[in-house]
Design a protein around this motif. Structure first.
Motif, PDB file in Angstrom:
ATOM      1  N   THR A  34     -10.860  61.528 -37.177  1.00 55.15           N
ATOM      2  CA  THR A  34      -9.498  61.735 -37.650  1.00 55.15           C
ATOM      3  C   THR A  34      -8.624  60.526 -37.338  1.00 55.15           C
ATOM      4  N   GLU A  35      -7.728  60.203 -38.280  1.00 52.13           N
ATOM      5  CA  GLU A  35      -6.763  59.127 -38.070  1.00 52.13           C
ATOM      6  C   GLU A  35      -5.469  59.714 -37.525  1.00 52.13           C
ATOM      7  N   TRP A  36      -4.896  59.023 -36.529  1.00 52.54           N
ATOM      8  CA  TRP A  36      -3.625  59.424 -35.940  1.00 52.54           C
ATOM      9  C   TRP A  36      -2.700  58.216 -35.921  1.00 52.54           C
ATOM     10  N   SER A  37      -1.446  58.424 -36.301  1.00 59.00           N
ATOM     11  CA  SER A  37      -0.463  57.350 -36.211  1.00 59.00           C
ATOM     12  C   SER A  37       0.305  57.492 -34.905  1.00 59.00           C
ATOM     13  N   VAL A  38       0.560  56.363 -34.260  1.00 58.66           N
ATOM     14  CA  VAL A  38       1.266  56.380 -32.979  1.00 58.66           C
ATOM     15  C   VAL A  38       2.762  56.465 -33.245  1.00 58.66           C
ATOM     16  N   ARG A  39       3.385  57.555 -32.775  1.00 55.25           N
ATOM     17  CA  ARG A  39       4.824  57.744 -32.964  1.00 55.25           C
ATOM     18  C   ARG A  39       5.620  57.180 -31.798  1.00 55.25           C
ATOM     19  N   ARG A  40       5.019  57.185 -30.604  1.00 52.41           N
ATOM     20  CA  ARG A  40       5.717  56.682 -29.422  1.00 52.41           C
ATOM     21  C   ARG A  40       4.676  56.269 -28.382  1.00 52.41           C
ATOM     22  N   ALA A  41       4.944  55.167 -27.688  1.00 55.93           N
ATOM     23  CA  ALA A  41       4.052  54.701 -26.624  1.00 55.93           C
ATOM     24  C   ALA A  41       4.889  54.448 -25.374  1.00 55.93           C
ATOM     25  N   GLU A  42       4.403  54.953 -24.254  1.00 57.29           N
ATOM     26  CA  GLU A  42       5.108  54.787 -22.978  1.00 57.29           C
ATOM     27  C   GLU A  42       4.122  54.291 -21.912  1.00 57.29           C
ATOM     28  N   PRO A  43       4.264  53.050 -21.486  1.00 54.89           N
ATOM     29  CA  PRO A  43       5.153  51.992 -21.972  1.00 54.89           C
ATOM     30  C   PRO A  43       4.604  51.381 -23.265  1.00 54.89           C
ATOM     31  N   PRO A  44       5.451  50.652 -24.021  1.00 54.29           N
ATOM     32  CA  PRO A  44       5.026  50.214 -25.357  1.00 54.29           C
ATOM     33  C   PRO A  44       4.250  48.903 -25.387  1.00 54.29           C
ATOM     34  N   THR A  45       4.305  48.084 -24.327  1.00 56.49           N
ATOM     35  CA  THR A  45       3.695  46.757 -24.378  1.00 56.49           C
ATOM     36  C   THR A  45       2.583  46.617 -23.344  1.00 56.49           C
ATOM     37  N   ALA A  46       1.604  45.746 -23.663  1.00 54.60           N
ATOM     38  CA  ALA A  46       0.413  45.595 -22.837  1.00 54.60           C
ATOM     39  C   ALA A  46       0.729  45.123 -21.426  1.00 54.60           C
ATOM     40  N   ASP A  47       1.678  44.200 -21.275  1.00 56.70           N
ATOM     41  CA  ASP A  47       1.960  43.684 -19.929  1.00 56.70           C
ATOM     42  C   ASP A  47       2.403  44.805 -19.001  1.00 56.70           C
ATOM     43  N   ARG A  48       3.068  45.845 -19.571  1.00 59.31           N
ATOM     44  CA  ARG A  48       3.549  46.947 -18.747  1.00 59.31           C
ATOM     45  C   ARG A  48       2.485  48.020 -18.531  1.00 59.31           C
ATOM     46  N   PHE A  49       1.764  48.435 -19.615  1.00 60.95           N
ATOM     47  CA  PHE A  49       0.806  49.522 -19.383  1.00 60.95           C
ATOM     48  C   PHE A  49      -0.466  49.034 -18.685  1.00 60.95           C
ATOM     49  N   VAL A  50      -0.781  47.749 -18.803  1.00 64.70           N
ATOM     50  CA  VAL A  50      -1.921  47.236 -18.042  1.00 64.70           C
ATOM     51  C   VAL A  50      -1.569  47.164 -16.557  1.00 64.70           C
ATOM     52  N   ALA A  51      -0.345  46.713 -16.276  1.00 60.37           N
ATOM     53  CA  ALA A  51       0.089  46.638 -14.874  1.00 60.37           C
ATOM     54  C   ALA A  51       0.151  48.023 -14.249  1.00 60.37           C
ATOM     55  N   ALA A  52       0.612  49.008 -15.028  1.00 61.68           N
ATOM     56  CA  ALA A  52       0.728  50.369 -14.501  1.00 61.68           C
ATOM     57  C   ALA A  52      -0.621  51.088 -14.469  1.00 61.68           C
ATOM     58  N   GLY A  53      -1.521  50.680 -15.350  1.00 63.95           N
ATOM     59  CA  GLY A  53      -2.822  51.336 -15.417  1.00 63.95           C
ATOM     60  C   GLY A  53      -2.816  52.639 -16.182  1.00 63.95           C
ATOM     61  N   THR A  54      -1.664  53.004 -16.770  1.00 65.16           N
ATOM     62  CA  THR A  54      -1.565  54.248 -17.534  1.00 65.16           C
ATOM     63  C   THR A  54      -0.764  54.022 -18.808  1.00 65.16           C
ATOM     64  N   LEU A  55      -1.051  54.828 -19.815  1.00 63.06           N
ATOM     65  CA  LEU A  55      -0.377  54.722 -21.106  1.00 63.06           C
ATOM     66  C   LEU A  55      -0.373  56.103 -21.754  1.00 63.06           C
ATOM     67  N   THR A  56       0.785  56.549 -22.201  1.00 58.87           N
ATOM     68  CA  THR A  56       0.885  57.823 -22.914  1.00 58.87           C
ATOM     69  C   THR A  56       1.216  57.543 -24.372  1.00 58.87           C
ATOM     70  N   LEU A  57       0.367  58.017 -25.274  1.00 55.51           N
ATOM     71  CA  LEU A  57       0.566  57.825 -26.704  1.00 55.51           C
ATOM     72  C   LEU A  57       0.856  59.175 -27.356  1.00 55.51           C
ATOM     73  N   THR A  58       2.028  59.285 -27.974  1.00 56.06           N
ATOM     74  CA  THR A  58       2.371  60.474 -28.748  1.00 56.06           C
ATOM     75  C   THR A  58       1.992  60.191 -30.190  1.00 56.06           C
ATOM     76  N   VAL A  59       1.107  61.007 -30.755  1.00 56.16           N
ATOM     77  CA  VAL A  59       0.492  60.685 -32.042  1.00 56.16           C
ATOM     78  C   VAL A  59       0.648  61.839 -33.025  1.00 56.16           C
ATOM     79  N   ARG A  60       0.570  61.494 -34.303  1.00 59.31           N
ATOM     80  CA  ARG A  60       0.640  62.497 -35.369  1.00 59.31           C
ATOM     81  C   ARG A  60      -0.544  62.283 -36.308  1.00 59.31           C
ATOM     82  N   ARG A  61      -1.175  63.386 -36.701  1.00 56.42           N
ATOM     83  CA  ARG A  61      -2.323  63.301 -37.590  1.00 56.42           C
ATOM     84  C   ARG A  61      -1.920  62.696 -38.939  1.00 56.42           C
TER      85      ARG A  61
END
Length: 277
Positions: free
Chosen positions: A45-72
């Motif tokens: 299934t394809e999902w489009s990302v509606r929101r990313a927390e945090p949105p950029t790699a420098d932040r979510f790599v440093a934090a080690g976590t990423l939450t993606l809110t997605v819609r089918r």
């Protein structure tokens, strides 16, 4: 980023707010940012990302976590796709010339060569193309319960006539035959595109805008559109002048979407019918 660094990604359904799952993902496989439209494949299934927390790699790599809110992503069946018109012309002349800064006559790409002058010597080609357009009306029109047309489930793509004016029309001579020009544009531009169509021209005579492509003063493509209402007496003067010009250059006005090939004898009736009140 390093190749061994991982990020815990939590997937949340945008419609329900419920967690879809979580996974440890190699950081190097994630995009640098989710601030642009992004589509993910989760299983089949394809999902489009509606929101990313945090949105950029420098932040979510440093934090080690990423939450993606997605819609089918819902796929549309080809049979559900409707076209607003029965035909269009392809290929389009390319844009990207000098910026027009609002001085161009802007058209939607789909309207290119939908109403145009064609040499009478190409009547057989025109008749063949019009037959194909009429078939779209007969076999692919969609109508509501009251019989009103609201779309087509197929479209006829015209590739000819490639050169609708085998004998190019001198623009200055044409202009001299018509009522005074009300406005001369820098050229033709597609809506949403930055540059002019190369070698294009456009000028307004009353409610009529004539536009197309030219080699110097010689028009090789001559399209037309009615832009606004017009007083009957001015419309009569324009139709009389067009009658003379069409006879002089041996032209037909072809309205492809209306399946009409209009001769000089009928140009007055045609313009009266299509000019808004």
């Amino acid at each position: 980023m390093t190749g061994t660094k991982t990020v815990r990604v939590v997937f949340v359904n945008a419609e329900t707010g419920q967690e879809l799952g979580r996974s440890e993902v190699a950081a190097e496989t994630l995009p640098d940012t989710f601030e642009v439209d992004t589509v993910l494949h989760l299983g089949d299934t394809e999902w489009s990302v509606r929101r990313a927390e945090p949105p950029t790699a420098d932040r979510f790599v440093a934090a080690g976590t990423l939450t993606l809110t997605v819609r089918r992503v819902e796929s549309m069946r080809p049979s559900d796709i409707l076209y607003s018109m029965p035909t269009l012309y392809d290929p389009l002349p390319p844009s990207g010339g000098q910026a027009h800064d609002g001085a161009a006559f802007e058209i939607h790409e789909d309207t290119w060569r939908q109403v145009e002058m064609v040499s009478a010597e190409l009547d057989d080609q025109v008749a063949t193309e019009l037959l194909a357009v009429r078939r779209i009306y007969d076999e692919h029109a969609r109508r509501d319960e009251n019989g009103r047309l609201y779309g087509f489930d197929a479209i006829h793509v015209r590739t000819g006539p490639v050169r609708p004016l085998p004998h190019p029309v001198p623009l200055q001579r044409l202009s001299d035959m018509l009522p005074p020009t009300d406005h001369r544009y820098a050229g033709v531009g597609y809506r949403g595109a930055a540059g002019l169509v190369a070698d294009s021209f456009a000028f307004a005579v009353g409610p009529l805008v004539l536009y197309g492509l030219a080699e110097g003063d010689l028009a090789t493509t001559l399209c037309a559109t009615i832009e606004r209402p017009e007083a009957p007496e001015r419309l009569t003067a324009l139709t009389d002048a067009l009658d003379d010009a069409m006879r002089s250059f041996d032209l037909r006005l072809v309205d492809w979407c209306r399946c009409a090939a209009v001769t000089a004898d009928s140009i007055a009736d045609y313009l009266t019918a299509v000019t808004p009140e």
